[in-house]
Design a protein around this motif. Sequence first.
Motif, PDB file in Angstrom:
ATOM      1  N   VAL A 146       0.870  -1.189  -0.034  1.00 41.43           N
ATOM      2  CA  VAL A 146       0.023   0.088   0.033  1.00 41.43           C
ATOM      3  C   VAL A 146       0.957   1.277  -0.122  1.00 41.43           C
ATOM      4  O   VAL A 146       1.711   1.243   0.501  1.00 41.43           O
ATOM      5  CB  VAL A 146      -0.846   0.065   1.316  1.00 41.43           C
ATOM      6  CG1 VAL A 146      -1.912  -1.267   0.931  1.00 41.43           C
ATOM      7  CG2 VAL A 146      -0.087  -0.183   2.480  1.00 41.43           C
ATOM      8  N   ARG A 147       0.520   2.051  -0.954  1.00 40.54           N
ATOM      9  CA  ARG A 147       1.290   3.486  -0.747  1.00 40.54           C
ATOM     10  C   ARG A 147       0.197   4.568  -0.904  1.00 40.54           C
ATOM     11  O   ARG A 147      -1.000   4.472  -1.582  1.00 40.54           O
ATOM     12  CB  ARG A 147       1.905   3.379  -2.140  1.00 40.54           C
ATOM     13  CG  ARG A 147       2.838   2.483  -2.347  1.00 40.54           C
ATOM     14  CD  ARG A 147       3.589   2.260  -3.682  1.00 40.54           C
ATOM     15  NE  ARG A 147       4.395   1.048  -3.883  1.00 40.54           N
ATOM     16  CZ  ARG A 147       4.791   0.842  -5.219  1.00 40.54           C
ATOM     17  NH1 ARG A 147       4.880   1.859  -5.934  1.00 40.54           N
ATOM     18  NH2 ARG A 147       5.585  -0.109  -5.388  1.00 40.54           N
ATOM     19  N   ASN A 148       0.483   5.814  -0.272  1.00 42.08           N
ATOM     20  CA  ASN A 148      -0.084   7.025  -0.400  1.00 42.08           C
ATOM     21  C   ASN A 148       0.768   8.199  -0.588  1.00 42.08           C
ATOM     22  O   ASN A 148       1.857   8.119  -0.100  1.00 42.08           O
ATOM     23  CB  ASN A 148      -1.152   7.330   0.636  1.00 42.08           C
ATOM     24  CG  ASN A 148      -2.242   8.219   0.280  1.00 42.08           C
ATOM     25  OD1 ASN A 148      -3.394   7.527  -0.287  1.00 42.08           O
ATOM     26  ND2 ASN A 148      -2.124   9.461   0.764  1.00 42.08           N
ATOM     27  N   PHE A 149       0.050   9.132  -1.452  1.00 38.74           N
ATOM     28  CA  PHE A 149       0.797  10.472  -1.824  1.00 38.74           C
ATOM     29  C   PHE A 149       0.209  11.478  -1.507  1.00 38.74           C
ATOM     30  O   PHE A 149      -0.731  11.645  -2.102  1.00 38.74           O
ATOM     31  CB  PHE A 149       1.449  10.376  -2.916  1.00 38.74           C
ATOM     32  CG  PHE A 149       2.325   9.029  -3.482  1.00 38.74           C
ATOM     33  CD1 PHE A 149       3.803   9.119  -3.231  1.00 38.74           C
ATOM     34  CD2 PHE A 149       1.855   8.022  -4.017  1.00 38.74           C
ATOM     35  CE1 PHE A 149       4.433   8.013  -3.898  1.00 38.74           C
ATOM     36  CE2 PHE A 149       2.772   6.862  -4.225  1.00 38.74           C
ATOM     37  CZ  PHE A 149       3.849   6.796  -4.165  1.00 38.74           C
ATOM     38  N   TRP A 150       0.783  12.750  -1.017  1.00 36.20           N
ATOM     39  CA  TRP A 150       0.292  14.010  -0.780  1.00 36.20           C
ATOM     40  C   TRP A 150       1.004  15.049  -1.341  1.00 36.20           C
ATOM     41  O   TRP A 150       2.300  15.167  -1.111  1.00 36.20           O
ATOM     42  CB  TRP A 150       0.254  14.120   0.787  1.00 36.20           C
ATOM     43  CG  TRP A 150      -0.830  13.165   1.429  1.00 36.20           C
ATOM     44  CD1 TRP A 150      -1.943  13.275   1.682  1.00 36.20           C
ATOM     45  CD2 TRP A 150      -0.234  11.928   2.216  1.00 36.20           C
ATOM     46  NE1 TRP A 150      -2.430  12.113   2.545  1.00 36.20           N
ATOM     47  CE2 TRP A 150      -1.340  11.297   2.898  1.00 36.20           C
ATOM     48  CE3 TRP A 150       0.880  11.197   2.228  1.00 36.20           C
ATOM     49  CZ2 TRP A 150      -1.323  10.146   3.517  1.00 36.20           C
ATOM     50  CZ3 TRP A 150       0.920  10.057   2.833  1.00 36.20           C
ATOM     51  CH2 TRP A 150      -0.030   9.659   3.641  1.00 36.20           C
ATOM     52  N   ASP A 151       0.430  16.083  -2.112  1.00 30.74           N
ATOM     53  CA  ASP A 151       1.269  17.109  -2.823  1.00 30.74           C
ATOM     54  C   ASP A 151       1.164  18.410  -1.461  1.00 30.74           C
ATOM     55  O   ASP A 151      -0.058  18.927  -1.109  1.00 30.74           O
ATOM     56  CB  ASP A 151       0.407  17.567  -3.985  1.00 30.74           C
ATOM     57  CG  ASP A 151       1.013  18.717  -4.573  1.00 30.74           C
ATOM     58  OD1 ASP A 151       1.902  19.333  -3.916  1.00 30.74           O
ATOM     59  OD2 ASP A 151       0.683  18.888  -5.713  1.00 30.74           O
TER      60      ASP A 151
END
Length: 376
Positions: free
Chosen positions: A239-244
């Motif tokens: 699982v991965r998540n990215f935030w700008d």
Amino acid sequence: MKKMLLLAMCLLTIFQCSAQIKLIKKLLSNEKDTTRKSSFMPIPVLGYTQETGFQFGTGALFSFYADRKDTTNRSSNFSGTASYSTKKTYNFSILGDAWSKGNIYHAIAEIRFRKMPFNFYGIGNRTRKADEDKLQQQDFKIKLDLERTFIKNFYSGVSLGYENYVFDDRSPDKVFTQRPEIQGKRGGKAIFLGLSQSYDTRNSNNYPTKGFFGRLTYQYAPDFFGGTNFTGSQFGANVRNFWDLGGKFVLGAQGIYQGLQSDHTPFYILPQLGNDEMMRGYYSGRYRDRNLVAIQSELRYRLNNRFGAVVFAGAGTVWGRTTFALNNFKPDLGAGLRYFFDPAKGLSVRMDYGIGTKVKSEERQNGFYISLGEAF
């Protein structure tokens, strides 16, 4: 096989020479290509990991969009490399990551032949540097995955794989030979049949700045070859998540799990803690067992189209049939630099340095890496 590797390197070198002027101009430019054209880039292979040492060779990367007019269509990337390292490692690999029009189909392919020395320390979360045993490994791997979306952002897939390992113990009076609980000492082979389920909302498959990715996998190795070859199940979660964060900053986080179920588990099938993508700073295989879990976060800074930098931190552990314990987690921490040789597609070369835990009476574990693409 050595002759085949040399031939491949020669052919790729010819391609490199024919496109050298174009490559130099492209690499020196700070402009971002917005035409979404396909690109072919012969590239020198230069890498480093503590397992292989410095790697030298030649390769090529072909990247394209199945639908150039669709700005949501993800880039398809194919690469081939042939390399040799200072630790006498031979490596030949072909990798493919293809997306169809509309991102309906997603295919992943890997073919790899490798011959390398490596250090074996035993099994478990508390291995010692003093037990280091030098082995010679030769492995061949082929894996094919095909996924299709039926509901937006959800991908269901099947996979087929084959792996073959051969080992030679360079120090027969040490841990590898002396411990009878270590299975698969001569090597072995297995065929894997698998299923996968993914959910993907990332805005890029190469350099995402926002979105979520999650993938569950199950692979079964039937008893095709008999004897002491691996038969059983493999489970995986990623699982991965990215935030700008704005101002050229991106925060990424990742968690993985790998597990095995089998009455007979050769050591080379066991999940291994540490590589150039997760738990950077640990020698790959220093800690290995039937289960692995690891987490990491990375703060990325994009200075301009060509250059960037990161800091990262994580923790991970392995365990066998014993109960999972939080106090067995090992930390890692590090930083790195990025050079984007194809800014439009987010394709980069990265250099990372990571440090890990310090075991009593040993030097602190650490590692330096030069690789293609982001760690996750």
